[in-house]
Design a protein around this motif. Structure first.
Motif, mmCIF file in Angstrom:
data_model
loop_
_atom_site.group_PDB
_atom_site.id
_atom_site.type_symbol
_atom_site.label_atom_id
_atom_site.label_comp_id
_atom_site.label_asym_id
_atom_site.label_seq_id
_atom_site.Cartn_x
_atom_site.Cartn_y
_atom_site.Cartn_z
ATOM 1 N N LEU A 197 0.861 -1.193 0.000
ATOM 2 C CA LEU A 197 0.000 0.000 0.000
ATOM 3 C C LEU A 197 0.890 1.233 0.000
ATOM 4 N N PRO A 198 0.418 2.329 -0.572
ATOM 5 C CA PRO A 198 1.219 3.558 -0.574
ATOM 6 C C PRO A 198 1.544 3.995 0.858
ATOM 7 N N ASP A 199 2.697 4.618 1.043
ATOM 8 C CA ASP A 199 3.105 5.093 2.366
ATOM 9 C C ASP A 199 2.123 6.101 2.941
ATOM 10 N N ASP A 200 1.402 6.798 2.067
ATOM 11 C CA ASP A 200 0.450 7.804 2.538
ATOM 12 C C ASP A 200 -0.978 7.256 2.679
ATOM 13 N N PHE A 201 -1.126 5.922 2.678
ATOM 14 C CA PHE A 201 -2.444 5.316 2.869
ATOM 15 C C PHE A 201 -3.014 5.777 4.206
ATOM 16 N N GLU A 202 -4.300 6.112 4.193
ATOM 17 C CA GLU A 202 -4.993 6.529 5.409
ATOM 18 C C GLU A 202 -6.242 5.698 5.602
ATOM 19 N N CYS A 203 -6.609 5.511 6.853
ATOM 20 C CA CYS A 203 -7.854 4.807 7.172
ATOM 21 C C CYS A 203 -9.008 5.574 6.528
ATOM 22 N N PRO A 204 -9.848 4.879 5.751
ATOM 23 C CA PRO A 204 -10.951 5.578 5.084
ATOM 24 C C PRO A 204 -12.039 6.078 6.030
ATOM 25 N N LEU A 205 -12.051 5.580 7.256
ATOM 26 C CA LEU A 205 -13.070 6.048 8.198
ATOM 27 C C LEU A 205 -12.602 7.208 9.062
ATOM 28 N N CYS A 206 -11.377 7.116 9.587
ATOM 29 C CA CYS A 206 -10.959 8.153 10.534
ATOM 30 C C CYS A 206 -9.728 8.942 10.084
ATOM 31 N N GLY A 207 -9.053 8.508 9.003
ATOM 32 C CA GLY A 207 -7.985 9.296 8.418
ATOM 33 C C GLY A 207 -6.598 9.125 9.003
ATOM 34 N N VAL A 208 -6.411 8.194 9.964
ATOM 35 C CA VAL A 208 -5.066 8.007 10.506
ATOM 36 C C VAL A 208 -4.194 7.230 9.514
ATOM 37 N N GLY A 209 -2.884 7.325 9.702
ATOM 38 C CA GLY A 209 -1.940 6.679 8.798
ATOM 39 C C GLY A 209 -1.710 5.206 9.089
ATOM 40 N N LYS A 210 -0.900 4.592 8.217
ATOM 41 C CA LYS A 210 -0.599 3.156 8.322
ATOM 42 C C LYS A 210 0.013 2.779 9.676
ATOM 43 N N ASP A 211 0.712 3.716 10.296
ATOM 44 C CA ASP A 211 1.387 3.414 11.563
ATOM 45 C C ASP A 211 0.408 3.164 12.711
ATOM 46 N N GLN A 212 -0.876 3.457 12.493
ATOM 47 C CA GLN A 212 -1.894 3.233 13.523
ATOM 48 C C GLN A 212 -2.617 1.888 13.357
ATOM 49 N N PHE A 213 -2.184 1.083 12.382
ATOM 50 C CA PHE A 213 -2.799 -0.222 12.146
ATOM 51 C C PHE A 213 -1.951 -1.327 12.761
ATOM 52 N N GLU A 214 -2.625 -2.409 13.160
ATOM 53 C CA GLU A 214 -1.943 -3.577 13.699
ATOM 54 C C GLU A 214 -2.468 -4.819 12.990
ATOM 55 N N ALA A 215 -1.584 -5.809 12.832
ATOM 56 C CA ALA A 215 -2.008 -7.079 12.250
ATOM 57 C C ALA A 215 -2.978 -7.761 13.210
ATOM 58 N N LYS A 216 -4.001 -8.361 12.658
ATOM 59 C CA LYS A 216 -5.030 -9.028 13.462
ATOM 60 C C LYS A 216 -4.620 -10.442 13.766
#
Length: 52
Positions: free
Chosen positions: A33-52
């Motif tokens: 995914l692009p480095d500038d990918f953002e959550c489509p709901l709240c707009g935070v960046g990839k660094d705020q995601f965790e593997a499930k």
């Protein structure tokens, strides 16, 4: 294929499903995914995601 969850709002990115509304094809890996990918709901960046 993995699933990544937004730590702020809980939106999930499933690599197998992709995110077609955002132009991301099924099978696209998280690291591709692009480095500038953002959550489509709240707009935070990839660094705020965790593997499930």
């Amino acid at each position: 294929m993995a699933v990544y969850v937004c730590g702020v709002c809980g939106w999930e990115y499933d690599e197998a499903a992709g995110y077609e509304e955002g132009g991301i094809a099924p099978g696209t890996k998280w690291e591709d995914l692009p480095d500038d990918f953002e959550c489509p709901l709240c707009g935070v960046g990839k660094d705020q995601f965790e593997a499930k």
